[in-house]
Design a protein around this motif. Structure first.
Motif, PDB file in Angstrom:
ATOM      1  N   ARG A 147      51.418   5.425  58.690  1.00  0.00           N
ATOM      2  CA  ARG A 147      51.401   5.380  60.159  1.00  0.00           C
ATOM      3  C   ARG A 147      50.771   4.091  60.669  1.00  0.00           C
ATOM      4  N   ILE A 148      49.700   3.668  60.011  1.00  0.00           N
ATOM      5  CA  ILE A 148      49.020   2.446  60.434  1.00  0.00           C
ATOM      6  C   ILE A 148      49.898   1.228  60.218  1.00  0.00           C
ATOM      7  N   ASP A 149      50.546   1.153  59.047  1.00  0.00           N
ATOM      8  CA  ASP A 149      51.297  -0.063  58.741  1.00  0.00           C
ATOM      9  C   ASP A 149      52.456  -0.285  59.699  1.00  0.00           C
ATOM     10  N   TYR A 150      53.288   0.742  59.936  1.00  0.00           N
ATOM     11  CA  TYR A 150      54.432   0.465  60.816  1.00  0.00           C
ATOM     12  C   TYR A 150      53.975   0.173  62.235  1.00  0.00           C
ATOM     13  N   THR A 151      52.855   0.762  62.646  1.00  0.00           N
ATOM     14  CA  THR A 151      52.341   0.476  63.985  1.00  0.00           C
ATOM     15  C   THR A 151      51.877  -0.973  64.102  1.00  0.00           C
ATOM     16  N   LEU A 152      51.019  -1.397  63.188  1.00  0.00           N
ATOM     17  CA  LEU A 152      50.493  -2.766  63.243  1.00  0.00           C
ATOM     18  C   LEU A 152      51.604  -3.795  63.075  1.00  0.00           C
ATOM     19  N   ARG A 153      52.528  -3.512  62.169  1.00  0.00           N
ATOM     20  CA  ARG A 153      53.606  -4.465  61.882  1.00  0.00           C
ATOM     21  C   ARG A 153      54.506  -4.641  63.107  1.00  0.00           C
ATOM     22  N   GLU A 154      54.788  -3.558  63.790  1.00  0.00           N
ATOM     23  CA  GLU A 154      55.712  -3.630  64.917  1.00  0.00           C
ATOM     24  C   GLU A 154      55.053  -4.185  66.177  1.00  0.00           C
ATOM     25  N   VAL A 155      53.785  -3.858  66.416  1.00  0.00           N
ATOM     26  CA  VAL A 155      53.153  -4.441  67.614  1.00  0.00           C
ATOM     27  C   VAL A 155      52.884  -5.923  67.417  1.00  0.00           C
ATOM     28  N   TYR A 156      52.653  -6.333  66.176  1.00  0.00           N
ATOM     29  CA  TYR A 156      52.463  -7.764  65.905  1.00  0.00           C
ATOM     30  C   TYR A 156      53.772  -8.522  66.139  1.00  0.00           C
ATOM     31  N   ARG A 157      54.861  -7.979  65.640  1.00  0.00           N
ATOM     32  CA  ARG A 157      56.145  -8.681  65.719  1.00  0.00           C
ATOM     33  C   ARG A 157      56.835  -8.513  67.062  1.00  0.00           C
ATOM     34  N   TYR A 158      56.797  -7.325  67.627  1.00  0.00           N
ATOM     35  CA  TYR A 158      57.605  -7.035  68.812  1.00  0.00           C
ATOM     36  C   TYR A 158      56.820  -7.096  70.128  1.00  0.00           C
ATOM     37  N   PHE A 159      55.495  -6.982  70.044  1.00  0.00           N
ATOM     38  CA  PHE A 159      54.689  -6.989  71.277  1.00  0.00           C
ATOM     39  C   PHE A 159      53.659  -8.117  71.287  1.00  0.00           C
ATOM     40  N   SER A 160      53.732  -9.000  70.308  1.00  0.00           N
ATOM     41  CA  SER A 160      52.869 -10.194  70.233  1.00  0.00           C
ATOM     42  C   SER A 160      51.382  -9.868  70.284  1.00  0.00           C
ATOM     43  N   VAL A 161      51.009  -8.739  69.692  1.00  0.00           N
ATOM     44  CA  VAL A 161      49.586  -8.416  69.587  1.00  0.00           C
ATOM     45  C   VAL A 161      48.950  -9.410  68.619  1.00  0.00           C
ATOM     46  N   PRO A 162      47.853 -10.059  69.010  1.00  0.00           N
ATOM     47  CA  PRO A 162      47.259 -11.107  68.167  1.00  0.00           C
ATOM     48  C   PRO A 162      46.784 -10.585  66.815  1.00  0.00           C
ATOM     49  N   LEU A 163      46.974 -11.414  65.801  1.00  0.00           N
ATOM     50  CA  LEU A 163      46.536 -11.064  64.454  1.00  0.00           C
ATOM     51  C   LEU A 163      45.024 -10.819  64.421  1.00  0.00           C
ATOM     52  N   LYS A 164      44.290 -11.518  65.261  1.00  0.00           N
ATOM     53  CA  LYS A 164      42.840 -11.332  65.329  1.00  0.00           C
ATOM     54  C   LYS A 164      42.477  -9.900  65.708  1.00  0.00           C
ATOM     55  N   GLU A 165      43.199  -9.328  66.667  1.00  0.00           N
ATOM     56  CA  GLU A 165      42.938  -7.938  67.065  1.00  0.00           C
ATOM     57  C   GLU A 165      43.246  -6.987  65.911  1.00  0.00           C
ATOM     58  N   ILE A 166      44.341  -7.262  65.214  1.00  0.00           N
ATOM     59  CA  ILE A 166      44.732  -6.417  64.085  1.00  0.00           C
ATOM     60  C   ILE A 166      43.680  -6.476  62.983  1.00  0.00           C
ATOM     61  N   GLN A 167      43.180  -7.669  62.704  1.00  0.00           N
ATOM     62  CA  GLN A 167      42.148  -7.813  61.678  1.00  0.00           C
ATOM     63  C   GLN A 167      40.864  -7.092  62.092  1.00  0.00           C
ATOM     64  N   GLU A 168      40.531  -7.145  63.359  1.00  0.00           N
ATOM     65  CA  GLU A 168      39.344  -6.427  63.842  1.00  0.00           C
ATOM     66  C   GLU A 168      39.511  -4.922  63.661  1.00  0.00           C
ATOM     67  N   PHE A 169      40.712  -4.437  63.935  1.00  0.00           N
ATOM     68  CA  PHE A 169      40.969  -3.005  63.727  1.00  0.00           C
ATOM     69  C   PHE A 169      40.831  -2.650  62.246  1.00  0.00           C
ATOM     70  N   LEU A 170      41.460  -3.441  61.371  1.00  0.00           N
ATOM     71  CA  LEU A 170      41.382  -3.164  59.934  1.00  0.00           C
ATOM     72  C   LEU A 170      39.934  -3.179  59.454  1.00  0.00           C
ATOM     73  N   GLY A 171      39.126  -4.056  60.035  1.00  0.00           N
ATOM     74  CA  GLY A 171      37.721  -4.131  59.664  1.00  0.00           C
ATOM     75  C   GLY A 171      36.902  -2.943  60.132  1.00  0.00           C
ATOM     76  N   SER A 172      37.471  -2.153  61.052  1.00  0.00           N
ATOM     77  CA  SER A 172      36.745  -0.990  61.577  1.00  0.00           C
ATOM     78  C   SER A 172      37.004   0.270  60.755  1.00  0.00           C
ATOM     79  N   ILE A 173      37.891   0.183  59.770  1.00  0.00           N
ATOM     80  CA  ILE A 173      38.243   1.364  58.974  1.00  0.00           C
ATOM     81  C   ILE A 173      37.182   1.624  57.913  1.00  0.00           C
ATOM     82  N   ILE A 174      36.765   2.872  57.841  1.00  0.00           N
ATOM     83  CA  ILE A 174      35.922   3.330  56.742  1.00  0.00           C
ATOM     84  C   ILE A 174      36.593   4.556  56.118  1.00  0.00           C
ATOM     85  N   ILE A 175      36.307   4.814  54.863  1.00  0.00           N
ATOM     86  CA  ILE A 175      36.897   5.956  54.171  1.00  0.00           C
ATOM     87  C   ILE A 175      35.823   7.016  53.995  1.00  0.00           C
ATOM     88  N   VAL A 176      36.091   8.193  54.511  1.00  0.00           N
ATOM     89  CA  VAL A 176      35.165   9.319  54.402  1.00  0.00           C
ATOM     90  C   VAL A 176      35.926  10.485  53.772  1.00  0.00           C
TER      91      VAL A 176
END
Length: 325
Positions: A147-176
């Motif tokens: 779910r995460i991958d297709y969302t990030l991939r499509e908003v980056y390519r189709y909605f020009s969401v900055p890679l910096k925002e995507i990296q910040e989101f990825l950095g917020s993930i923790i595994i519990v």
């Protein structure tokens, strides 16, 4: 083998993953588009199942998943038909899971079992129950690598969401406890917004809707006349489209030709005289977040999240009515 991805970076992968990536089954996905036939109307919408499959594998790797789970991630979409979910519309399969229904049979008849066995892996243990893999798959509304991958991939390519925002989101993930959790409510809200762009703004874009409608009808006609078969659905997009274009059916040719002309439409209500109505599978997310020592759903602590999710569900439930011309 070094595998590179615009979202996750560069990784050196194990031999078994390299061999699978080079297999004909995974290579076929380079010509199976995520958005189905929509790229025929808008060439920008050209993301492929190959890119997504590589992305899911790498995201699982990035989050500490085992090689076995990375294998499952790489192969999770291997049975997608030409033009992806358009076949679900053609077959009136409202659960959007035709590729899952044929997955086991396809894998058993492929080169994959032998290849995995060469590296000491049992395909049945890895590939026939994706729910065993907590990073790869979770029931909605939880987050998972798919779910995460297709969302990030499509908003980056189709909605020009900055890679910096995507990296910040990825950095917020923790595994519990093998579940994907975010460390701030702000990042959870950010992802809810991105998911809305994909499942509402993109999936329900009229150009997307029309391309699905017309190709699904062409496939229905082809199957009814036996000019195409269910086996043909496992061609690449290019090969399958070529076969459809060779049909003697004037109706099929007219449907395919519609995608070559500028689209004129208006969105209307159910009470209006409409030409196309579609309702996609209901999709929404409600990410888990860690607050102090507790893991809770975002909507349970954020009224803003609750409102966003309710709007997404309302729009999904409504579907879209289009008047053409």
């Amino acid at each position: 083998m070094i595998v590179e991805d615009i979202l996750y970076g560069s990784f050196e992968v194990e031999d078994v993953l390299a061999a699978l990536i080079l297999s004909e089954e995974i290579q076929r996905l380079k010509d199976v588009h995520m958005a189905g036939p929509a790229f025929l109307i808008n060439p920008v919408w050209n993301e492929t199942r190959y890119e997504h499959s590589i992305g899911v594998m790498l995201l699982i790797r990035k989050l500490g998943g085992t090689v076995a789970e990375q294998i499952a991630g790489l192969l999770h979409d291997v049975s997608h038909t030409a033009f992806s979910h358009v076949i679900d519309l053609a077959l009136s399969n409202k659960t959007d899971d035709y590729h899952e229904q044929i997955k086991a049979a396809l894998i058993e008849q492929s080169t994959i079992p032998t290849l995995l066995n060469q590296y000491g892996f049992d395909h049945r243990q890895i590939l026939f129950d994706d729910e065993q893999w907590g990073l790869l798959e979770q029931q909605a509304p939880l987050l998972c690598c798919d779910r995460i991958d297709y969302t990030l991939r499509e908003v980056y390519r189709y909605f020009s969401v900055p890679l910096k925002e995507i990296q910040e989101f990825l950095g917020s993930i923790i595994i519990v406890e093998n579940q994907i959790v975010l460390n701030t409510v702000d990042q959870a809200l950010w992802f809810i917004d991105q998911y809305q762009k994909v499942v509402i703004d993109f999936f329900y874009d009229p150009r997307n809707i029309c391309s699905y409608e017309w190709l699904a009808k062409a496939i229905q006609l082809g199957l009814e006349s036996q000019e195409i078969t269910r086996d043909d659905l496992l061609m690449t997009d290019s090969a399958f489209l070529k076969k459809l274009k060779s049909s003697n059916s004037l109706q099929i040719q007219q449907l395919l030709d519609k995608m070559n002309h500028p689209l004129k439409f208006s969105v209307c209500s159910s009470e209006d005289n409409y030409d196309i109505y579609q309702k996609k599978k209901i999709r929404f997310v409600d990410p888990l977040v860690k607050i102090a020592d507790q893991v809770v759903s975002t909507s349970s602590i954020s009224q803003v999240a609750q409102t966003k999710i309710e709007k997404m569900l309302e729009d999904s439930e409504k579907g879209i009515f289009l008047k053409l011309g």
